[in-house]
Structures are given as C-alpha cells and as structure tokens.
Design a protein around this motif. Structure first.
Motif, short mmCIF file in Angstrom:
data_model
loop_
_atom_site.label_atom_id
_atom_site.label_comp_id
_atom_site.label_asym_id
_atom_site.label_seq_id
_atom_site.Cartn_x
_atom_site.Cartn_y
_atom_site.Cartn_z
N ARG A 13 44.85 32.53 51.95
CA ARG A 13 46.08 32.90 53.15
C ARG A 13 46.33 32.75 53.67
O ARG A 13 47.64 32.46 54.24
CB ARG A 13 46.11 34.46 52.55
CG ARG A 13 45.89 35.27 51.22
CD ARG A 13 46.19 36.66 51.03
NE ARG A 13 44.50 37.05 51.53
CZ ARG A 13 43.05 37.07 50.96
NH1 ARG A 13 43.53 37.16 49.86
NH2 ARG A 13 41.91 37.59 51.34
N VAL B 90 48.63 29.33 53.23
CA VAL B 90 49.90 29.31 52.27
C VAL B 90 51.08 30.88 52.56
O VAL B 90 51.74 30.64 52.61
CB VAL B 90 49.30 29.48 50.77
CG1 VAL B 90 50.61 30.09 49.90
CG2 VAL B 90 48.65 28.66 50.67
N LYS C 158 51.75 33.52 51.26
CA LYS C 158 53.11 33.70 49.93
C LYS C 158 52.92 35.88 50.04
O LYS C 158 53.44 36.35 49.63
CB LYS C 158 52.76 33.28 49.44
CG LYS C 158 53.34 32.43 49.32
CD LYS C 158 52.86 31.03 47.83
CE LYS C 158 54.04 30.18 47.16
NZ LYS C 158 54.05 29.39 45.61
N CYS C 159 51.58 36.35 50.56
CA CYS C 159 51.89 37.64 50.21
C CYS C 159 50.80 38.58 51.56
O CYS C 159 51.13 37.99 52.83
CB CYS C 159 50.36 38.34 49.07
SG CYS C 159 49.09 37.47 49.86
N CYS D 156 48.24 33.93 44.07
CA CYS D 156 49.51 33.46 44.60
C CYS D 156 49.34 32.62 45.69
O CYS D 156 50.00 31.36 46.16
CB CYS D 156 50.46 34.91 45.77
SG CYS D 156 49.94 36.18 46.52
N CYS D 157 48.04 33.14 46.13
CA CYS D 157 47.30 32.31 47.50
C CYS D 157 46.06 30.81 47.12
O CYS D 157 46.31 29.77 47.91
CB CYS D 157 47.59 32.66 49.05
SG CYS D 157 48.87 33.60 49.86
#
Length: 208
Positions: A37, A40, A42-43, A106-107
């Motif tokens: 995370r 990346v 993304k959240c 997502c990551c």
C-alpha cells in the motif's frame, strides 16, 4: 488466515490457521508499514498493520523499518485490519511463520494475482463462507466487504457464495449484521507444509 471468530461452532481451527495463536507463539513481534500500500497507494486502508515475527522482527527492527510491540498491540492491528476489510495472509506453512500481512486486493501483489489474473491458489484458506438463508436479509454488507467477487444476491434477496471465487478469509461473515454467514470447511483442502523450506523446495520443483 480466516477471521476465526466466525468459524462454525464445533469446527476445529488449527493454531497455524489462527492469526492470534500464530502471534502468541512468537518470541518477538514487530509492526511495520505495508509496503504494497505504501508503494501503490490505491486505497486508504491502514499502513501500520504489517506484523513481523521472530527473525523477521529482528531483521526489520535492526534496520529501523519496524518497531517491537507486544501481543496486545499485534492483536489490535488485526482488529483494525478486519474493520478496514483487509485479508490476513501468511505463508502456507504450519511452523516458522515469519509474518502476517493484512492485504487489500487493489495494492497487494499476491491478492491482485487472485483478482486480476484468476490465480485462486495464491490465496485460499481451509474454509469457505456459508449463508444461513433463513437469517439473511439481503443487506449486501457482505458484498461490499468481499474483495473477490464471491458473493451476490439471488432472486430471493438472499446472499449466495461462489465456491470458486471465495478464498475463505471470513470478512463477509465478520461484516454480516445478522450473523447469517459462518465459515465451514471446504471439501477440497490442502495440507500446509510443515516448514518454509519444504514450501520453497516444492515451488522450485514445480517451476516451468
């Protein structure tokens, strides 16, 4: 590793399948950032929930990449992860578990392999979600929590679980306000490796 508080009553859950038991057996525990995370992004799920154990705890704390914590803080990290809808993952071994990652699809590179490439074998527990149709109210809380597209609402307004897509993380069961979902044992289960060295040897033998 399933959210074991939702495992069906009377069903045995082994120590190597239970995140809290894995943590309690460790001599040293450290907490670090989730590098997936962090990289990346993304959240907005928590970053400080990567739990390192024993040698990995030593290695990363010596390099100032993690800090030593006690069992209570590690369990708190698990609870925060469950609340955020993160999946507890670790190595496919019974002993010498080096870490517990709390992952998002997502990551996390591994879970992205499951959701984007369909490699279900990358992440799977001994359990699968099971819906009590009489208790389900079709609120869709389980759908919003599931990262793997394993649940849908059928024509009777009841949740239905895909045997193929469910990885057995238990987050849907944890999120259900009616306690209509529990985790039951899969019919097709795979016995984990005793040690990490056995896992790596088997991976090497099966490389193409």
């Amino acid at each position: 590793v399933p959210v074991n508080k939702k495992v069906a009553y009377g069903m045995e859950i082994f120590p190597y399948e239970e995140a809290t038991e894995i943590i309690k057996k460790a001599e040293k525990i450290a907490l670090g950032q989730c590098q997936c995370r962090f990289s990346v992004r993304k959240c907005n799920a928590p970053l400080d929930v990567c739990i390192l154990l024993d040698n990995w705890a030593d290695f990363l704390t010596e390099r100032k990449l993690a800090r030593l914590i006690d069992v209570e803080e590690a369990i708190d990290a698990l609870k925060r992860s469950e609340k955020a809808g993160l999946v507890h993952t670790t190595t496919n071994t019974k002993t010498s578990v080096p870490y517990i990652c709390n992952c998002c699809s997502c990551c996390c590179f591994m879970l992205r392999g499951v959701t984007e490439l369909g490699h279900r074998s990358l992440a799977s527990s001994r359990f699968i979600a099971s819906v009590n149709r009489d208790d389900c109210i079709g609120c869709e809380q389980c759908i919003s929590m599931c990262q793997f597209g394993a649940i849908k609402i059928d024509d009777d307004n009841v949740a239905s679980v895909s045997l193929e897509n469910c990885v057995g993380c238990g987050l849907c069961a944890s999120a259900c306000p009616e306690d209509a979902i529990s985790m039951i044992q899969r019919k097709d289960t795979f016995e984990p490796y005793e040690k990490g060295s056995e896992l790596l040897t088997d991976i090497a033998k099966n490389r193409h």
